[in-house]
Design an enzyme around this catalytic site. Structure first.
Site, mmCIF file in Angstrom:
data_model
loop_
_atom_site.group_PDB
_atom_site.id
_atom_site.type_symbol
_atom_site.label_atom_id
_atom_site.label_comp_id
_atom_site.label_asym_id
_atom_site.label_seq_id
_atom_site.Cartn_x
_atom_site.Cartn_y
_atom_site.Cartn_z
ATOM 1 C CG ASN A 1 -5.850 -5.809 8.986
ATOM 2 O OD1 ASN A 1 -6.673 -6.486 9.710
ATOM 3 N ND2 ASN A 1 -5.520 -6.405 7.599
ATOM 4 C CD GLU B 1 -2.669 1.146 2.414
ATOM 5 O OE1 GLU B 1 -3.258 0.253 2.765
ATOM 6 O OE2 GLU B 1 -2.990 2.546 2.797
HETATM 7 FE FE1 SF4 Z 1 -10.043 -1.221 2.522
HETATM 8 FE FE2 SF4 Z 1 -10.038 -3.318 4.241
HETATM 9 FE FE3 SF4 Z 1 -7.834 -2.134 3.586
HETATM 10 FE FE4 SF4 Z 1 -9.447 -0.935 5.113
HETATM 11 S S1 SF4 Z 1 -8.556 -2.886 5.543
HETATM 12 S S2 SF4 Z 1 -8.508 0.042 3.503
HETATM 13 S S3 SF4 Z 1 -11.680 -1.461 4.252
HETATM 14 S S4 SF4 Z 1 -9.198 -3.149 2.212
#
Ligand code: SF4
Length: 315
Positions: A232, A133
């Site tokens: 995440n 990203e």
């Molecule tokens: Fe998009 Fe999911 Fe990444 Fe959040 S975690 S930016 S909703 S793909």
């Protein structure tokens, strides 16, 4: 005689697992296969989860690192993390059919960075070097237009060309608390720094961290389902530990659990990163249930109803 199982409380964080961006990216690959037949090429892991990638491979997706590994006569999908501008440019130059599965919330950060740049601002991007990203966001603008800041220390050292003309943006999957500390340093040093209109850390990251925070304190162990590559998911482990869980570990799936961690535990927390399918959670709960007499309680901090539309080419 069957041995009696010891009781184990299972706290299940909610929301957990798939977010709208991941759901959309997976659907894009599935729809591309339905529409164009196999194989469909995907540049980079569509989302950072081994199970998702392997399932898509089984139905006809081929994952490649770079565009030139895909033949020009097959469609290619760009991953949910976003890509540098040079990638769609290259696809157009090679006259390839491409479908961009970049999450709309990542695209929003791209657009913001472009807007600040067009207004003559220097941009600070808070994020992790090398994450796709971050590579994609840096690649929206000419080299040098964005400076990457990873830590509070980096924020203390950052020297802009003109302190009156700077803005910051962030990766969408960061720790809410760590990022707030970095932003606080930037705002202390540069009170006029332009901030995103609305948080760049996305709703899914924020909600999953809030849920694990609420759940962690009574947990002897928190099991976070997610792949090593999932930013995440790794943040959920850190948040759980900081919020009081005695232990917290990332596990790919139930088969990866080190059961000795639960030997003396009475309460185990379970959550899943935004790229982890719910089936893996169900399998993990079943695996705990096979070993212990479980009482499962879901702790929900909020409901989510975000849905993103598919690109027209595969809608
Ligand atoms: Fe998009 Fe999911 Fe990444 Fe959040 S975690 S930016 S909703 S793909």
């Amino acid at each position: 005689m069957t041995q009696e199982k010891r009781p184990m409380k299972v706290l299940l964080a909610a929301p957990r697992g798939f977010c709208a961006g991941v759901d959309r990216a997976i659907q894009i690959v599935e729809q591309a296969i339905t529409k164009f037949g196999t194989p469909v090429y995907v540049r980079h892991e569509i989302v950072h989860n081994r199970h998702v990638v392997e399932r898509l491979e089984r139905i006809g997706a081929i994952f490649v690192d770079e565009l030139d590994e895909a033949p020009v006569d097959r469609p290619v999908v760009f991953s949910a993390h976003g890509v540098p501008k040079s990638v769609p440019e290259e696809a157009r130059r090679r006259e390839m059919i491409y479908i961009d599965a970049t999450c709309p919330l990542v695209s929003k950060v791209h657009v913001e960075a472009q807007r600040h740049h067009a207004a003559g601002m220097e941009i600070v991007l808070i994020g992790h070097a090398g994450h796709p990203e971050v590579v994609g966001t840096l690649g929206q603008l000419p080299e040098g237009a964005i400076t990457l800041v990873e830590t509070v220390g980096d924020a203390e050292k950052f020297e802009p060309k003109d302190p009156a003309r700077i803005a910051f943006a962030t990766q969408t999957t960061l720790s809410v608390d760590d990022t707030a500390e970095i932003v606080a340093v930037l705002q202390r040093r540069f009170p006029g720094i332009a901030a995103p209109h609305k948080e760049d850390i996305c709703y899914a990251t924020t909600n999953r961290q809030a849920a694990v925070k609420t759940m962690a304190e009574p947990c002897d162990v928190v099991l976070v389902i997610g792949s090593e590559t999932s930013s995440n998911s790794k943040r959920l482990v850190e948040v759980a530990l900081r919020a009081g869980a005695r232990k917290a570990v990332l596990v790919e799936d139930a088969s990866a659990v080190d059961w000795s961690l639960l030997e003396t535990a009475q309460t185990v927390g379970v959550t899943a990163g935004a790229s982890a399918p719910e089936q893996l959670v169900e399998d993990l709960i079943a695996a705990i249930g096979a070993r212990y007499d479980t009482a499962v309680e879901e702790l929900r901090v909020t409901d989510e109803n975000v849905v993103f539309k598919l690109p027209r080419l595969v809608a």
